[in-house]
Design a protein around this motif. Sequence first.
Motif, PDB file in Angstrom:
ATOM      1  N   MET A 252       0.792  -1.080   0.106  1.00 21.91           N
ATOM      2  CA  MET A 252      -0.044   0.051  -0.041  1.00 21.91           C
ATOM      3  C   MET A 252       0.873   1.212   0.120  1.00 21.91           C
ATOM      4  SD  MET A 252      -3.048   1.108  -0.030  1.00 21.91           S
ATOM      5  CE  MET A 252      -4.130   2.380   0.335  1.00 21.91           C
ATOM      6  N   PHE A 253       1.772   1.176   0.830  1.00 22.17           N
ATOM      7  CA  PHE A 253       2.698   2.450   0.857  1.00 22.17           C
ATOM      8  C   PHE A 253       3.580   2.568  -0.503  1.00 22.17           C
ATOM      9  CE2 PHE A 253       2.397   1.990   5.525  1.00 22.17           C
ATOM     10  CZ  PHE A 253       1.842   3.023   5.821  1.00 22.17           C
ATOM     11  N   PHE A 254       3.860   1.473  -1.150  1.00 27.07           N
ATOM     12  CA  PHE A 254       4.497   1.583  -2.364  1.00 27.07           C
ATOM     13  C   PHE A 254       3.668   2.151  -3.380  1.00 27.07           C
ATOM     14  CE2 PHE A 254       6.026  -0.215  -6.587  1.00 27.07           C
ATOM     15  CZ  PHE A 254       7.612   0.113  -6.224  1.00 27.07           C
ATOM     16  N   PHE A 255       2.332   1.990  -3.455  1.00 26.79           N
ATOM     17  CA  PHE A 255       1.728   2.552  -4.453  1.00 26.79           C
ATOM     18  C   PHE A 255       1.397   4.041  -4.146  1.00 26.79           C
ATOM     19  CE2 PHE A 255      -2.782   3.514  -5.862  1.00 26.79           C
ATOM     20  CZ  PHE A 255      -2.457   3.477  -7.393  1.00 26.79           C
TER      21      PHE A 255
ATOM     22  N   ALA B 230       8.217  16.624  -3.476  1.00 27.51           N
ATOM     23  CA  ALA B 230       7.286  15.517  -3.621  1.00 27.51           C
ATOM     24  C   ALA B 230       7.832  14.196  -4.066  1.00 27.51           C
ATOM     25  CB  ALA B 230       6.013  15.828  -4.487  1.00 27.51           C
ATOM     26  N   ILE B 231       8.944  14.286  -4.860  1.00 25.04           N
ATOM     27  CA  ILE B 231       9.609  13.117  -5.445  1.00 25.04           C
ATOM     28  C   ILE B 231      10.465  12.367  -4.150  1.00 25.04           C
ATOM     29  CG2 ILE B 231      11.517  12.342  -6.875  1.00 25.04           C
ATOM     30  CD1 ILE B 231      10.555  14.091  -9.017  1.00 25.04           C
ATOM     31  N   VAL B 232      11.260  13.473  -3.370  1.00 18.78           N
ATOM     32  CA  VAL B 232      12.029  12.933  -2.203  1.00 18.78           C
ATOM     33  C   VAL B 232      10.905  12.322  -1.199  1.00 18.78           C
ATOM     34  CG1 VAL B 232      13.282  13.673  -0.395  1.00 18.78           C
ATOM     35  CG2 VAL B 232      13.734  14.601  -2.708  1.00 18.78           C
ATOM     36  N   ILE B 233      10.085  12.971  -0.872  1.00 11.20           N
ATOM     37  CA  ILE B 233       8.954  12.312   0.137  1.00 11.20           C
ATOM     38  C   ILE B 233       8.390  11.158  -0.588  1.00 11.20           C
ATOM     39  CG2 ILE B 233       6.618  12.683   1.539  1.00 11.20           C
ATOM     40  CD1 ILE B 233       9.165  14.381   2.271  1.00 11.20           C
ATOM     41  N   GLY B 234       7.959  10.770  -1.880  1.00 18.39           N
ATOM     42  CA  GLY B 234       7.461   9.712  -2.216  1.00 18.39           C
ATOM     43  C   GLY B 234       8.532   8.670  -2.177  1.00 18.39           C
ATOM     44  N   CYS B 235       9.790   8.802  -2.478  1.00 21.00           N
ATOM     45  CA  CYS B 235      10.851   7.814  -2.193  1.00 21.00           C
ATOM     46  C   CYS B 235      10.954   7.381  -0.814  1.00 21.00           C
ATOM     47  CB  CYS B 235      12.098   8.270  -2.814  1.00 21.00           C
ATOM     48  SG  CYS B 235      12.303   8.607  -4.549  1.00 21.00           S
ATOM     49  N   ILE B 236      10.897   8.353  -0.026  1.00 21.50           N
ATOM     50  CA  ILE B 236      10.914   7.968   1.653  1.00 21.50           C
ATOM     51  C   ILE B 236       9.928   7.120   1.839  1.00 21.50           C
ATOM     52  CG2 ILE B 236      10.768   8.925   3.634  1.00 21.50           C
ATOM     53  CD1 ILE B 236      12.632  11.181   2.706  1.00 21.50           C
ATOM     54  N   ILE B 237       8.628   7.353   1.446  1.00 16.60           N
ATOM     55  CA  ILE B 237       7.392   6.551   1.774  1.00 16.60           C
ATOM     56  C   ILE B 237       7.384   5.279   1.117  1.00 16.60           C
ATOM     57  CG2 ILE B 237       4.997   6.461   1.307  1.00 16.60           C
ATOM     58  CD1 ILE B 237       4.723   9.512   1.654  1.00 16.60           C
ATOM     59  N   MET B 238       8.029   5.305  -0.129  1.00 17.22           N
ATOM     60  CA  MET B 238       8.042   3.869  -0.546  1.00 17.22           C
ATOM     61  C   MET B 238       9.160   2.962   0.016  1.00 17.22           C
ATOM     62  SD  MET B 238       8.071   4.440  -4.815  1.00 17.22           S
ATOM     63  CE  MET B 238       9.507   3.419  -4.974  1.00 17.22           C
ATOM     64  N   PHE B 239      10.323   3.628   0.395  1.00 18.20           N
ATOM     65  CA  PHE B 239      11.325   2.616   1.078  1.00 18.20           C
ATOM     66  C   PHE B 239      11.021   2.443   2.416  1.00 18.20           C
ATOM     67  CE2 PHE B 239      13.235   4.207  -3.066  1.00 18.20           C
ATOM     68  CZ  PHE B 239      13.278   2.969  -3.490  1.00 18.20           C
ATOM     69  N   VAL B 240      10.710   3.321   3.260  1.00 18.23           N
ATOM     70  CA  VAL B 240      10.660   3.056   4.653  1.00 18.23           C
ATOM     71  C   VAL B 240       9.161   2.540   5.060  1.00 18.23           C
ATOM     72  CG1 VAL B 240      10.408   4.406   6.739  1.00 18.23           C
ATOM     73  CG2 VAL B 240      12.000   5.274   5.154  1.00 18.23           C
ATOM     74  N   GLY B 241       8.182   2.660   4.275  1.00 17.35           N
ATOM     75  CA  GLY B 241       6.856   2.145   4.582  1.00 17.35           C
ATOM     76  C   GLY B 241       6.714   0.661   4.016  1.00 17.35           C
ATOM     77  N   SER B 242       7.748   0.070   3.526  1.00 14.82           N
ATOM     78  CA  SER B 242       7.772  -1.151   3.168  1.00 14.82           C
ATOM     79  C   SER B 242       7.811  -2.144   4.172  1.00 14.82           C
ATOM     80  CB  SER B 242       8.636  -1.666   2.001  1.00 14.82           C
ATOM     81  OG  SER B 242       8.602  -0.929   0.979  1.00 14.82           O
TER      82      SER B 242
END
Length: 65
Positions: free
Chosen positions: A1-4, A53-65
């Motif tokens: 979910m966080f990845f999406f 936004a790109i930086v935050i999106g990358c953080i969400i993708m990798f940390v949220g997994s």
Amino acid sequence: MFFFFGLIIIAIGLLNIIKPSFAWYIKEGWKVNGDSEPSDSYLALTRFSGIFAIVIGCIIMFVGS
């Protein structure tokens, strides 16, 4: 979910970098019927927010997994 969710945020960030005037046309452009354009400072801040936004999106993708 966080990845999406991270991918969606990255896509919005890329849109802000590639076509910063799009957000202005969605928010304000329809009100003026093409008689006005966004300022240079608005475009610069929109590009900066795209990078953020790109930086935050990358953080969400990798940390949220």
